[in-house]
Write a protein that holds these residues in place. Sequence first.
Motif, mmCIF file in Angstrom:
data_model
loop_
_atom_site.group_PDB
_atom_site.id
_atom_site.type_symbol
_atom_site.label_atom_id
_atom_site.label_comp_id
_atom_site.label_asym_id
_atom_site.label_seq_id
_atom_site.Cartn_x
_atom_site.Cartn_y
_atom_site.Cartn_z
ATOM 1 N N GLY A 106 13.326 2.453 -15.720
ATOM 2 C CA GLY A 106 11.942 1.660 -16.033
ATOM 3 C C GLY A 106 12.154 1.719 -17.554
ATOM 4 N N PRO A 141 13.641 -3.812 -16.802
ATOM 5 C CA PRO A 141 12.804 -4.422 -15.884
ATOM 6 C C PRO A 141 11.675 -5.194 -16.732
ATOM 7 C CG PRO A 141 12.648 -2.124 -15.883
ATOM 8 C CD PRO A 141 13.877 -2.361 -16.877
ATOM 9 N N GLN A 142 10.853 -5.915 -16.144
ATOM 10 C CA GLN A 142 9.949 -6.889 -16.637
ATOM 11 C C GLN A 142 8.791 -5.910 -17.339
ATOM 12 O OE1 GLN A 142 9.171 -9.921 -14.236
ATOM 13 N NE2 GLN A 142 8.802 -11.401 -15.994
ATOM 14 N N SER A 143 8.619 -4.818 -16.723
ATOM 15 C CA SER A 143 7.775 -3.674 -17.127
ATOM 16 C C SER A 143 8.002 -2.965 -18.410
ATOM 17 C CB SER A 143 7.485 -2.737 -15.983
ATOM 18 O OG SER A 143 8.618 -2.103 -15.837
ATOM 19 N N SER A 144 9.386 -3.202 -18.658
ATOM 20 C CA SER A 144 9.810 -2.357 -19.849
ATOM 21 C C SER A 144 9.633 -3.240 -21.152
ATOM 22 C CB SER A 144 11.259 -2.126 -19.859
ATOM 23 O OG SER A 144 12.127 -3.175 -19.894
ATOM 24 N N GLY A 145 9.170 -4.554 -20.979
ATOM 25 C CA GLY A 145 8.992 -5.607 -22.006
ATOM 26 C C GLY A 145 9.976 -6.235 -22.619
ATOM 27 N N GLU A 147 11.110 -9.101 -21.829
ATOM 28 C CA GLU A 147 11.121 -10.504 -21.973
ATOM 29 C C GLU A 147 10.132 -10.540 -23.277
ATOM 30 O OE1 GLU A 147 10.083 -14.035 -18.869
ATOM 31 O OE2 GLU A 147 9.565 -11.985 -18.256
ATOM 32 N N SER A 148 9.605 -9.647 -23.728
ATOM 33 C CA SER A 148 8.517 -9.950 -25.040
ATOM 34 C C SER A 148 9.375 -10.834 -26.011
ATOM 35 C CB SER A 148 8.201 -8.827 -25.358
ATOM 36 O OG SER A 148 7.599 -8.926 -26.597
ATOM 37 N N LYS A 319 15.737 -8.271 -11.193
ATOM 38 C CA LYS A 319 15.222 -9.240 -12.242
ATOM 39 C C LYS A 319 15.325 -8.155 -13.603
ATOM 40 C CE LYS A 319 11.333 -11.973 -13.769
ATOM 41 N NZ LYS A 319 12.326 -13.079 -14.438
#
Length: 441
Positions: A106, A141-145, A147-148, A319
């Motif tokens: 995560g 993962p996206q929840s880790s930021g 993509e920010s 992803k």
Amino acid sequence: MSTLKAVRGTRDLLPPETALWNRVEATVRAVFARYAFGEIRTPIFEDTQLFVRGVGEETDVVSKEMYTWEDRARAASEKAQSLTLRPENTAGVVRSYIEHKLGDTGMLQKLFYIGPQFRRERPQRGRYRQFWQIGAEVLGPQSSGAESPLRDAEVLEMLATLLDELGIPRAAEANGNTGWKLSLNSVGSATDRPRYINALKAALEPVKSTLCEDCQRRSETNPLRVLDCKVPEDQPIIDNLPKIADFLDEASTAHFMQVRAALDACDVPYVIDPRLVRGLDYYTRTTFEFTAASGLGTQNALLGGGRYDGLSEMLGGPKAPGIGFAIGEDRLILTLQALAEAASKPLISDKLDAFIAPMGIDQNAAALMLAKELRAEGLSVEVGDGSFRLKKSFELADKLARQIIILGEDELSTGFMTVKTFANGDQLKVARADLAAKLRG
Ligand code: HAM
């Protein structure tokens, strides 16, 4: 018998240049550690499919430049496997991320690497078939930021800091435009890009016959590559082609605006280059390149990178959006050497602290003993041989070291060493207890 030489496009790195490589790598490690990156070491060869699927079959790197071979099966039960010397390391890092399920933590993964890469390119200054990259990847993962846009800006700000610390000036501040310049673009998301490629194809159709032969072919096979063309006659036509910025959807536009705002806030200068699409297929959204005018000639791309939000899925993984870069270490070193030469400043002092000259072979053992003690105290020391004439000892010492210690019978019996400093010609008697401090001074 003919002598064997290093293979074309490869080279040996020898001292004292290797000292510079080590110093650069030490700075890199120190800076990356401050930004919370950990080191990853992936294999130098991988399954060929990794690069075909990750980097893209149509790219120059995969279609023309890879060192690929069929690895013989060693048993009837084994199948022959196509293997490839890595031409780049992003695909390998993402493979490793998937294989070790790093996404399951995560956490955002910040990984860096330093190592050789292999491409069968036409060798020239700054372009080799075995070259070194210093790279870093931020993914998760996206929840880790991951993509920010903050991550894009952080990576670029880290690069600016690294180049500052290595002493490469920013172009804006350098005289004669010798510094580094950051070119930035967004190539859009996986859905923006096909729309742009279609528009590009349509715009190329009526003009392609007036372009160079390479561009005529690229117009069909990979229209984005037309934007990389350097042929002077083609430039006015290419400058009039549609721009990717006009094809970004709202989310990609907002992402890019936030990257730019964060760079402005951190004082990282950049220029927008709408033609910067980069040569590897995995890029989405932010792409960038740093060029340096010093020492590189036509191969002036010091480093390149960008976002690759779909790469993990292309390799069969979850992803895991990501962004990264790779610095051409060979080119970084050439740049530092050219800057030092222009400033007439030596880059590395390769002189030892001291050279010990025993006056006769009877003092050889004592000289070695003294060298051992001084080395244990952290000094760099070379030892001569008692069979050398004094003149030879001085000549050798002057080449290798800042100071010479003369060790004769007298010195051994009194415990006072004769030390000469070459820079100012001073010659002093120094007590053994004070020797290390004197040599350091
Ligand atoms: P790349 O632009 O193919 O990107 O290579 C990065 C850098 O490696 C170039 O800017 C250049 O300095 C150096 N380089 C490339 N080919 C050679 C060569 N033949 N001789 C000397 N230096 C060379 C990548 O490799 C991506 N994996 C970067 C990346 C990481 N993107 C996202 N993460």
